[in-house]
Design a protein around this motif. Structure first.
Motif, PDB file in Angstrom:
ATOM      1  N   SER A 233       0.820  -1.211   0.000  1.00 47.22           N
ATOM      2  CA  SER A 233       0.000   0.000   0.000  1.00 47.22           C
ATOM      3  C   SER A 233       0.854   1.261   0.000  1.00 47.22           C
ATOM      4  O   SER A 233       0.446   2.290  -0.530  1.00 47.22           O
ATOM      5  CB  SER A 233      -0.926   0.020   1.214  1.00 47.22           C
ATOM      6  N   MET A 234       2.038   1.179   0.575  1.00 47.92           N
ATOM      7  CA  MET A 234       2.908   2.353   0.639  1.00 47.92           C
ATOM      8  C   MET A 234       3.682   2.588  -0.658  1.00 47.92           C
ATOM      9  O   MET A 234       4.337   3.615  -0.804  1.00 47.92           O
ATOM     10  CB  MET A 234       3.862   2.230   1.819  1.00 47.92           C
ATOM     11  N   VAL A 235       3.601   1.660  -1.608  1.00 47.94           N
ATOM     12  CA  VAL A 235       4.286   1.845  -2.889  1.00 47.94           C
ATOM     13  C   VAL A 235       3.750   3.074  -3.612  1.00 47.94           C
ATOM     14  O   VAL A 235       4.495   3.768  -4.305  1.00 47.94           O
ATOM     15  CB  VAL A 235       4.149   0.573  -3.763  1.00 47.94           C
ATOM     16  N   SER A 236       2.479   3.369  -3.438  1.00 46.25           N
ATOM     17  CA  SER A 236       1.897   4.540  -4.107  1.00 46.25           C
ATOM     18  C   SER A 236       2.495   5.847  -3.595  1.00 46.25           C
ATOM     19  O   SER A 236       2.342   6.882  -4.246  1.00 46.25           O
ATOM     20  CB  SER A 236       0.381   4.564  -3.944  1.00 46.25           C
ATOM     21  N   GLY A 237       3.164   5.819  -2.482  1.00 48.15           N
ATOM     22  CA  GLY A 237       3.791   7.014  -1.941  1.00 48.15           C
ATOM     23  C   GLY A 237       5.222   7.226  -2.415  1.00 48.15           C
ATOM     24  O   GLY A 237       5.867   8.187  -2.009  1.00 48.15           O
ATOM     25  N   LEU A 238       5.721   6.336  -3.265  1.00 51.25           N
ATOM     26  CA  LEU A 238       7.075   6.500  -3.785  1.00 51.25           C
ATOM     27  C   LEU A 238       7.159   7.753  -4.654  1.00 51.25           C
ATOM     28  O   LEU A 238       6.194   8.093  -5.346  1.00 51.25           O
ATOM     29  CB  LEU A 238       7.485   5.276  -4.604  1.00 51.25           C
TER      30      LEU A 238
END
Length: 170
Positions: free
Chosen positions: A30-35
């Motif tokens: 889910s945190m990949v979108s914050g890259l």
């Protein structure tokens, strides 16, 4: 009857690693979108949903149906989608998979990929509609490459989850 072992009796006691790895992997997805990736259209697939689906299809008895709710909340907070959109869509996806498992006697890899593809496309379209309802404006054609990337990258995600599953159960 225990779903994981196929035997009667209490479920086996799992270590902390065995309980934490699937949740941590889904949250990391889910945190990949914050890259810090700069794109002019949404091309990154919903990695959190892909991890969730891979774990759910790999280990059907791993999570109860309600587990999609808090993981969807985390995805909403991490991705910036309207709060509640992933919570609702992920729960509906879990319910749909649960219903399909009651009708299918067995599944193979191609059926898992087809189920995941339908769920990923449905989740992306649901997120698109939720963003439109929240005031976003984009043509539908913008999310087609994201859907293709998600469907084509799902086998890699499933393999990653299988490797993590081997490591967590050692």
């Amino acid at each position: 009857m225990n779903v994981r072992t196929g035997q009667f009796g209490p479920p086996p006691v799992l270590s902390a690693r065995a309980r934490i790895v699937p949740v941590a992997a889904t949250m990391a997805g889910s945190m990949v979108s914050g890259l810090p990736v700069i794109l002019d259209q949404p091309l990154l697939p919903p990695a959190g949903l892909m991890m969730l689906l891979a774990w759910r299809l790999l280990r059907p008895g791993l999570w109860p149906v309600w587990a999609a709710l808090p993981l969807g909340l985390f995805d909403d907070l991490a991705s910036g989608q309207p709060v509640g959109s992933a919570m609702l869509s992920w729960t509906l996806i879990f319910l749909a998979i649960e219903a399909s498992e009651r009708t299918l006697v067995w599944r193979d890899y191609v059926q898992d990929w087809l189920i995941a593809a339908l769920c990923l496309i449905g989740g992306i379209v649901f997120g698109y509609v939720a963003a439109l309802a929240a005031g976003g404006a984009a043509p539908f054609a913008v999310i087609v490459p994201q859907m293709l990337m998600a469907v084509l990258l799902f086998p890699m995600t499933a393999r990653l989850c299988a490797r993590l599953d081997q490591w967590r159960l050692r």
